[in-house]
Scaffold this active site. Structure first.
Site, PDB file in Angstrom:
ATOM      1  N   SER A 146       0.864  -0.973   0.211  1.00 26.36           N
ATOM      2  CA  SER A 146      -0.231   0.259  -0.127  1.00 26.36           C
ATOM      3  C   SER A 146       1.346   1.443  -0.011  1.00 26.36           C
ATOM      4  O   SER A 146       1.315   1.697  -1.016  1.00 26.36           O
ATOM      5  CB  SER A 146      -0.919  -0.189   0.906  1.00 26.36           C
ATOM      6  OG  SER A 146      -1.857   1.176   1.174  1.00 26.36           O
TER       7      SER A 146
ATOM      8  N   ASP B  53     -10.024  -3.188  -5.911  1.00 29.25           N
ATOM      9  CA  ASP B  53      -8.940  -2.292  -4.899  1.00 29.25           C
ATOM     10  C   ASP B  53      -9.220  -1.617  -5.580  1.00 29.25           C
ATOM     11  O   ASP B  53      -9.253  -1.304  -6.776  1.00 29.25           O
ATOM     12  CB  ASP B  53      -7.527  -2.865  -5.133  1.00 29.25           C
ATOM     13  CG  ASP B  53      -6.424  -2.211  -3.750  1.00 29.25           C
ATOM     14  OD1 ASP B  53      -6.925  -1.604  -4.069  1.00 29.25           O
ATOM     15  OD2 ASP B  53      -5.546  -2.767  -4.127  1.00 29.25           O
TER      16      ASP B  53
ATOM     17  N   HIS C 124      -7.982  -4.964  -1.419  1.00 29.34           N
ATOM     18  CA  HIS C 124      -7.017  -3.969  -0.457  1.00 29.34           C
ATOM     19  C   HIS C 124      -6.485  -4.602   1.410  1.00 29.34           C
ATOM     20  O   HIS C 124      -7.466  -4.856   1.648  1.00 29.34           O
ATOM     21  CB  HIS C 124      -7.466  -2.874  -0.363  1.00 29.34           C
ATOM     22  CG  HIS C 124      -6.109  -1.775  -0.038  1.00 29.34           C
ATOM     23  ND1 HIS C 124      -4.981  -1.760  -1.143  1.00 29.34           N
ATOM     24  CD2 HIS C 124      -6.371  -0.916   1.242  1.00 29.34           C
ATOM     25  CE1 HIS C 124      -4.027  -1.017  -0.202  1.00 29.34           C
ATOM     26  NE2 HIS C 124      -4.593  -0.295   0.586  1.00 29.34           N
TER      27      HIS C 124
END
Length: 398
Positions: free
Chosen positions: A188, A342, A372
């Site tokens: 991320s 995501d 995600h």
């Protein structure tokens, strides 16, 4: 009796609202995901409401709710050392079994939207242990200063300083690391920082030891276009919604909410920087199956005021996808993990396309049933599957 029934009904409605979240049909364990997402949903709503009342900053409230104060310790297989690399706090994981040759190493950067998260959290601790043990590798898991107290480029500079410190010959020798087998990895926002430091290191003539690989796990790579197919399709997905991702991007650069408002309305990039949209033009950079009939619209430009006040969102150290082609050439062997459900899916896929066009060898692991944060939900089967695939790739390529 009537009041009790009404109270029960109200409690039931609120409980159902926070537990039930629509999820795609191909999720393997949808109800488990809903239960895991419910506490996060509550925390986000409470943080939003508390901020509205003036009780604190949104991010600070979330951090307080998530703080565990846990510190990783050594176990029977791995020695864990808490130290600092160039004044940046890190945890170093070294397998206890003897090695006849210098080990490979992974420099890992945690996620959390540049605002939350900690290398000491249970998931990152466990991932680092598994990586060290299964790869017989040294793992450096780094922290960095967080928003809203600190803004770009502080997060980048912390991580880059720690990485450069680690890449010194005497430090590598101290930890028994093979200088030709070092990789950087992150998820991320950590994937963003991993990509950014890999780019910076490639062109830094003062650092002689270079990376062998980079591994980017659902990375955030650009804050220009929040209207790509993945942002449109996953606007309200659990874990990371479009609005939350925009809030994280905005907080990375400033606590001034005007930048967030401009990002939400797609009016934060001035016309003179319009040429950068070629690097995030999903209509040409995404394979057709991800476009799925979405229509690309020309950018709507904003005033020059925000870009002059907060130029960081146009900087390749914050947005690696904005790097020109010649900057990408020569990057190390790359692993990119993306998840279908995501908002950041298309960032990763566009980077895969651009890296391949620049001649960089890339392994793209696209997870059709993933969302995600899939790696970090250890109560879900998908987490163990993706961790296994990630470590297997490291084992084969690092």
């Amino acid at each position: 009796m009537g009041r009790k029934l009404w109270l029960l009904l109200i409690v039931g409605v609120f409980t159902a609202y926070y537990i039930y979240t629509p999820v795609p049909e191909n999720f393997e364990e949808p109800w488990k995901l809903m239960w895991l997402n419910a506490p996060m949903k509550v925390v986000l709503h409470l943080a939003t409401f508390a901020e509205f009342l003036g009780l604190g900053h949104f991010v600070d409230i979330i951090t307080s709710a998530l703080n565990t104060d846990e510190v990783p310790t050594s176990d029977e297989n791995v020695t864990v050392t808490q130290t600092k690399f160039d004044d940046v706090p890190v945890f170093v994981y070294v397998p206890k079994r003897k090695s006849e040759a210098p080990r490979r190493a992974v420099f890992y950067i945690h996620g959390g939207g540049w605002c939350i998260g900690d290398a000491a959290s249970p998931f990152y601790d466990l991932l680092s242990r598994w990586t060290a043990e299964r790869l017989d590798a040294v793992v450096v898991s780094t922290n960095y200063r967080l928003a809203p107290k600190y803004h770009f480029p502080v997060q980048f500079e912390d991580v880059y300083s720690a990485l450069k410190w680690f890449l010194q010959e005497d430090i590598l020798k101290k930890y028994g690391v093979n200088p030709k087998r070092i990789g950087v990895s992150g998820d991320s926002a950590g994937g963003n920082l991993a990509a950014a430091v890999a780019l910076q290191l490639l062109h830094d003539t003062n650092v002689k030891i270079k990376l062998k690989i980079q591994a980017l796990i659902y990375p955030a790579l650009q804050p220009l276009d929040f209207d790509s197919p993945s942002y449109q399709e996953n606007t309200h997905m659990p874990v990371l919604s479009r609005s939350l991702m925009i809030r994280f991007w905005s907080e990375y650069f400033t606590t001034d909410r005007s930048l967030e408002e401009a990002m939400l309305s797609k009016r934060h990039v001035p016309a003179q920087w319009g040429h950068l949209f070629q690097f995030v033009n999903w209509s040409s950079l995404l394979p057709e199956r991800y476009v799925k009939g979405h229509v690309y619209h020309d950018p709507t430009y904003g005033s020059v005021h925000l870009s002059k006040k907060y130029p960081g969102f146009l900087d390749i150290r914050a947005a690696p996808l904005l790097a020109e082609d010649d900057k990408l050439r020569g990057l190390p062997l790359t692993y990119v993990l993306t998840c279908q459900h995501d908002v950041l899916r298309d960032d990763g896929i566009m980077y895969v396309t651009r890296l391949r066009n620049a001649g960089v060898p890339v392994t793209h692991n696209h997870v059709e049933d993933g969302m995600h944060g899939a790696l970090s939900f250890l109560k879900l089967k998908i987490s163990y599957r993706l961790i296994k695939e990630y470590i297997s790739w490291l084992k084969e390529n690092l």
